[in-house]
Motif scaffolding. Sequence first.
Motif, PDB file in Angstrom:
ATOM      1  N   GLY A 146       0.755  -1.037   0.074  1.00  0.00           N
ATOM      2  CA  GLY A 146      -0.007   0.036  -0.057  1.00  0.00           C
ATOM      3  C   GLY A 146       0.756   1.016  -0.236  1.00  0.00           C
ATOM      4  O   GLY A 146       0.667   2.195  -0.826  1.00  0.00           O
ATOM      5  N   THR A 147       1.941   1.236   0.774  1.00  0.00           N
ATOM      6  CA  THR A 147       2.736   2.400   0.802  1.00  0.00           C
ATOM      7  C   THR A 147       3.490   2.894  -0.521  1.00  0.00           C
ATOM      8  O   THR A 147       3.445   3.958  -1.060  1.00  0.00           O
ATOM      9  CB  THR A 147       3.760   2.282   1.801  1.00  0.00           C
ATOM     10  N   ALA A 148       4.230   1.627  -1.161  1.00  0.00           N
ATOM     11  CA  ALA A 148       4.786   1.693  -2.210  1.00  0.00           C
ATOM     12  C   ALA A 148       3.942   2.209  -3.479  1.00  0.00           C
ATOM     13  O   ALA A 148       4.267   3.016  -4.129  1.00  0.00           O
ATOM     14  CB  ALA A 148       5.600   0.472  -2.559  1.00  0.00           C
ATOM     15  N   GLY A 149       2.629   1.532  -3.499  1.00  0.00           N
ATOM     16  CA  GLY A 149       1.884   1.848  -4.577  1.00  0.00           C
ATOM     17  C   GLY A 149       1.378   3.008  -4.488  1.00  0.00           C
ATOM     18  O   GLY A 149       1.146   3.969  -5.439  1.00  0.00           O
ATOM     19  N   THR A 152       4.038   5.812  -5.448  1.00  0.00           N
ATOM     20  CA  THR A 152       4.170   5.629  -6.774  1.00  0.00           C
ATOM     21  C   THR A 152       3.115   6.405  -7.510  1.00  0.00           C
ATOM     22  O   THR A 152       3.407   7.266  -8.549  1.00  0.00           O
ATOM     23  CB  THR A 152       4.327   4.358  -7.158  1.00  0.00           C
ATOM     24  N   LEU A 153       1.893   6.303  -7.177  1.00  0.00           N
ATOM     25  CA  LEU A 153       0.746   6.990  -7.635  1.00  0.00           C
ATOM     26  C   LEU A 153       0.526   8.263  -7.209  1.00  0.00           C
ATOM     27  O   LEU A 153      -0.630   8.727  -7.279  1.00  0.00           O
ATOM     28  CB  LEU A 153      -0.362   6.022  -7.713  1.00  0.00           C
ATOM     29  N   ARG A 154       1.364   8.730  -6.413  1.00  0.00           N
ATOM     30  CA  ARG A 154       1.044  10.148  -5.512  1.00  0.00           C
ATOM     31  C   ARG A 154       0.447  11.269  -6.523  1.00  0.00           C
ATOM     32  O   ARG A 154      -0.268  11.975  -6.237  1.00  0.00           O
ATOM     33  CB  ARG A 154       1.945  10.480  -4.694  1.00  0.00           C
ATOM     34  N   ALA A 164       4.936   9.642   4.546  1.00  0.00           N
ATOM     35  CA  ALA A 164       4.269   9.676   5.418  1.00  0.00           C
ATOM     36  C   ALA A 164       2.710   9.526   5.102  1.00  0.00           C
ATOM     37  O   ALA A 164       1.933   9.012   5.636  1.00  0.00           O
ATOM     38  CB  ALA A 164       4.461  10.793   6.378  1.00  0.00           C
ATOM     39  N   ASP A 165       2.458  10.403   4.008  1.00  0.00           N
ATOM     40  CA  ASP A 165       1.198  10.545   3.601  1.00  0.00           C
ATOM     41  C   ASP A 165       0.777   9.152   2.875  1.00  0.00           C
ATOM     42  O   ASP A 165      -0.410   8.646   3.178  1.00  0.00           O
ATOM     43  CB  ASP A 165       1.011  11.609   2.522  1.00  0.00           C
ATOM     44  N   ALA A 166       1.516   8.516   2.369  1.00  0.00           N
ATOM     45  CA  ALA A 166       1.419   7.366   1.890  1.00  0.00           C
ATOM     46  C   ALA A 166       1.136   6.111   2.639  1.00  0.00           C
ATOM     47  O   ALA A 166       0.223   5.264   2.919  1.00  0.00           O
ATOM     48  CB  ALA A 166       2.405   6.777   0.976  1.00  0.00           C
ATOM     49  N   VAL A 167       1.840   6.272   3.772  1.00  0.00           N
ATOM     50  CA  VAL A 167       1.621   5.261   4.982  1.00  0.00           C
ATOM     51  C   VAL A 167       0.443   5.502   5.702  1.00  0.00           C
ATOM     52  O   VAL A 167      -0.375   4.528   5.903  1.00  0.00           O
ATOM     53  CB  VAL A 167       3.005   5.369   6.140  1.00  0.00           C
ATOM     54  N   TYR A 168       0.075   6.860   5.964  1.00  0.00           N
ATOM     55  CA  TYR A 168      -1.191   7.302   6.371  1.00  0.00           C
ATOM     56  C   TYR A 168      -2.350   6.710   5.644  1.00  0.00           C
ATOM     57  O   TYR A 168      -3.376   5.909   6.271  1.00  0.00           O
ATOM     58  CB  TYR A 168      -1.187   8.774   6.602  1.00  0.00           C
ATOM     59  N   PHE A 169      -2.305   7.103   4.221  1.00  0.00           N
ATOM     60  CA  PHE A 169      -3.386   6.549   3.222  1.00  0.00           C
ATOM     61  C   PHE A 169      -3.508   4.958   3.253  1.00  0.00           C
ATOM     62  O   PHE A 169      -4.755   4.501   3.434  1.00  0.00           O
ATOM     63  CB  PHE A 169      -3.228   6.882   1.983  1.00  0.00           C
ATOM     64  N   LEU A 196      -6.660  -2.344  -2.201  1.00  0.00           N
ATOM     65  CA  LEU A 196      -6.129  -2.420  -0.890  1.00  0.00           C
ATOM     66  C   LEU A 196      -7.224  -2.277   0.291  1.00  0.00           C
ATOM     67  O   LEU A 196      -7.097  -2.841   1.371  1.00  0.00           O
ATOM     68  CB  LEU A 196      -5.456  -0.877  -0.717  1.00  0.00           C
ATOM     69  N   VAL A 197      -8.463  -1.982  -0.017  1.00  0.00           N
ATOM     70  CA  VAL A 197      -9.375  -2.321   0.612  1.00  0.00           C
ATOM     71  C   VAL A 197      -9.983  -3.690   0.849  1.00  0.00           C
ATOM     72  O   VAL A 197     -10.183  -4.009   2.070  1.00  0.00           O
ATOM     73  CB  VAL A 197     -10.669  -1.506   0.046  1.00  0.00           C
ATOM     74  N   VAL A 198      -9.836  -4.471  -0.097  1.00  0.00           N
ATOM     75  CA  VAL A 198      -9.812  -5.879  -0.201  1.00  0.00           C
ATOM     76  C   VAL A 198      -8.785  -6.620   0.524  1.00  0.00           C
ATOM     77  O   VAL A 198      -8.941  -7.567   1.336  1.00  0.00           O
ATOM     78  CB  VAL A 198      -9.903  -6.434  -1.656  1.00  0.00           C
ATOM     79  N   LEU A 199      -7.573  -6.128   0.334  1.00  0.00           N
ATOM     80  CA  LEU A 199      -6.639  -7.060   0.780  1.00  0.00           C
ATOM     81  C   LEU A 199      -6.308  -6.498   2.310  1.00  0.00           C
ATOM     82  O   LEU A 199      -6.132  -7.376   3.254  1.00  0.00           O
ATOM     83  CB  LEU A 199      -5.216  -6.807   0.135  1.00  0.00           C
ATOM     84  N   GLY A 200      -6.567  -5.444   2.678  1.00  0.00           N
ATOM     85  CA  GLY A 200      -6.343  -5.070   3.959  1.00  0.00           C
ATOM     86  C   GLY A 200      -6.808  -5.781   5.242  1.00  0.00           C
ATOM     87  O   GLY A 200      -6.371  -6.508   5.925  1.00  0.00           O
ATOM     88  N   PRO A 201      -8.437  -5.690   5.297  1.00  0.00           N
ATOM     89  CA  PRO A 201      -9.092  -6.298   6.294  1.00  0.00           C
ATOM     90  C   PRO A 201      -9.041  -7.723   6.060  1.00  0.00           C
ATOM     91  O   PRO A 201      -8.853  -8.329   7.156  1.00  0.00           O
ATOM     92  CB  PRO A 201     -10.712  -5.688   6.012  1.00  0.00           C
ATOM     93  N   THR A 202      -8.867  -8.272   5.016  1.00  0.00           N
ATOM     94  CA  THR A 202      -8.822  -9.777   4.841  1.00  0.00           C
ATOM     95  C   THR A 202      -7.541 -10.274   5.528  1.00  0.00           C
ATOM     96  O   THR A 202      -7.544 -11.248   6.229  1.00  0.00           O
ATOM     97  CB  THR A 202      -8.920 -10.226   3.452  1.00  0.00           C
ATOM     98  N   THR A 203      -6.387  -9.605   5.153  1.00  0.00           N
ATOM     99  CA  THR A 203      -5.333 -10.000   5.663  1.00  0.00           C
ATOM    100  C   THR A 203      -5.081  -9.958   7.201  1.00  0.00           C
ATOM    101  O   THR A 203      -4.685 -10.726   7.867  1.00  0.00           O
ATOM    102  CB  THR A 203      -4.088  -9.158   5.002  1.00  0.00           C
ATOM    103  N   VAL A 204      -5.429  -8.659   7.672  1.00  0.00           N
ATOM    104  CA  VAL A 204      -5.564  -8.384   9.080  1.00  0.00           C
ATOM    105  C   VAL A 204      -6.386  -9.356   9.808  1.00  0.00           C
ATOM    106  O   VAL A 204      -5.948  -9.963  11.056  1.00  0.00           O
ATOM    107  CB  VAL A 204      -6.108  -7.205   9.413  1.00  0.00           C
TER     108      VAL A 204
END
Length: 380
Positions: A146-149, A152-154, A164-169, A196-204
């Motif tokens: 998520g941070t790298a993507g 990169t697409l900032r 820091a904005d990427a980590v926060y997002f 990211l919405v799909v991967l995040g909650p599923t992984t956690v």
Amino acid sequence: MLARLRSYRPGGRVAVRLVVVVALVSIATGVVAILTDPVSEAAGALGDVQAAAEFSGTVVGFALLVAAWGMRRGYRIASVAAAALVCLAAVHGVVQFRLASIPLVVLSLGGLAVLVLTSDRFTRSSALGPTQLGALVAIVGVCCYGTAGAYTLRAQFDELHTVADAVYFTLVTASTVGYGDIHPTTATARLFAVSLVVLGPTTVGVAVGSLFGPAIETRLSRTGRRATAYRSRDRSRDGARVVVLGVDERTARFVDRLAERARVTVVTSDERGAKRLLEGVETVETVDGDPTETRVLERARLEACDAVLVTATGDIDPAAASSAARAVTDARLVLLGGPDAAADLGADAIVDPEAVVVDAIVRATRGEADQSSSAASHSG
């Protein structure tokens, strides 16, 4: 001089309590830092760090409480984590630059010294299985993705400019909080946010189940075995059952006498040596394995015993054995050792055999021995 300093060395319980105090002070200091202004407000990047320290100080405090819980269970990794967090708490106190932060800095430095002195008190290992390691790697992987993507697409995001904005997002999106202050402006960025919405909650969710599921299952299973053992003990009182952790030439004599009054199980990593020492005592059961490992103690049915006898002079580390025993059973814990045996190992009683013999001799010579002591002295 060194011997005197060593005798004043604090125990494990002192370290745990001090970590809890540092944690509570860190939380309180963080709250005060949020509500008050610093003595000297920094500018630029240092000012951003100072502002972040106001909030992160409370997070460090809660993390210290978790570390204290692990230390209470005897985990070495918890002691190491507590030392690192205490250092971080001291740094937070300095960066916050408030008068209210002075107690936090002083307590943190003192806590670090105590943790260093008591590092050998926490010896319990906490090995993670392949599934748990995979869960941790998955969480880290999603955060990195998520941070790298996002960075990169900032250019395709509104209000996303720095790492820091990427980590926060990433954290806000993966946790499905979604404040909306940073949002995608192109189709590519939107697809990335959806992934990211799909991967995040599923992984956690999967990771939390993998990390804490085995511990919960073990705890429930252990509670069930204890309840069954207590019911069986109430139905059939055919003598107390004692588990002895470690045995040597000196403790073998006590095991021999103890076997006359109770059912005894000896847990030792040297089963052949134990059988040699206990030759002729057929009623003693031996279990081969490390007495400091929970699985070995469960195999010895420690949860169904009436008492646990830990030797401080045998083939085991009494601190690790006591901690492991406490994690398996609530039975009475007796530590058999000399005058140097630590009093903070969680034992219900500490018995020094040599001191008992000397005391009995003194009482007998002064005519103060009772009938049982006289009988014991006559029987040799």
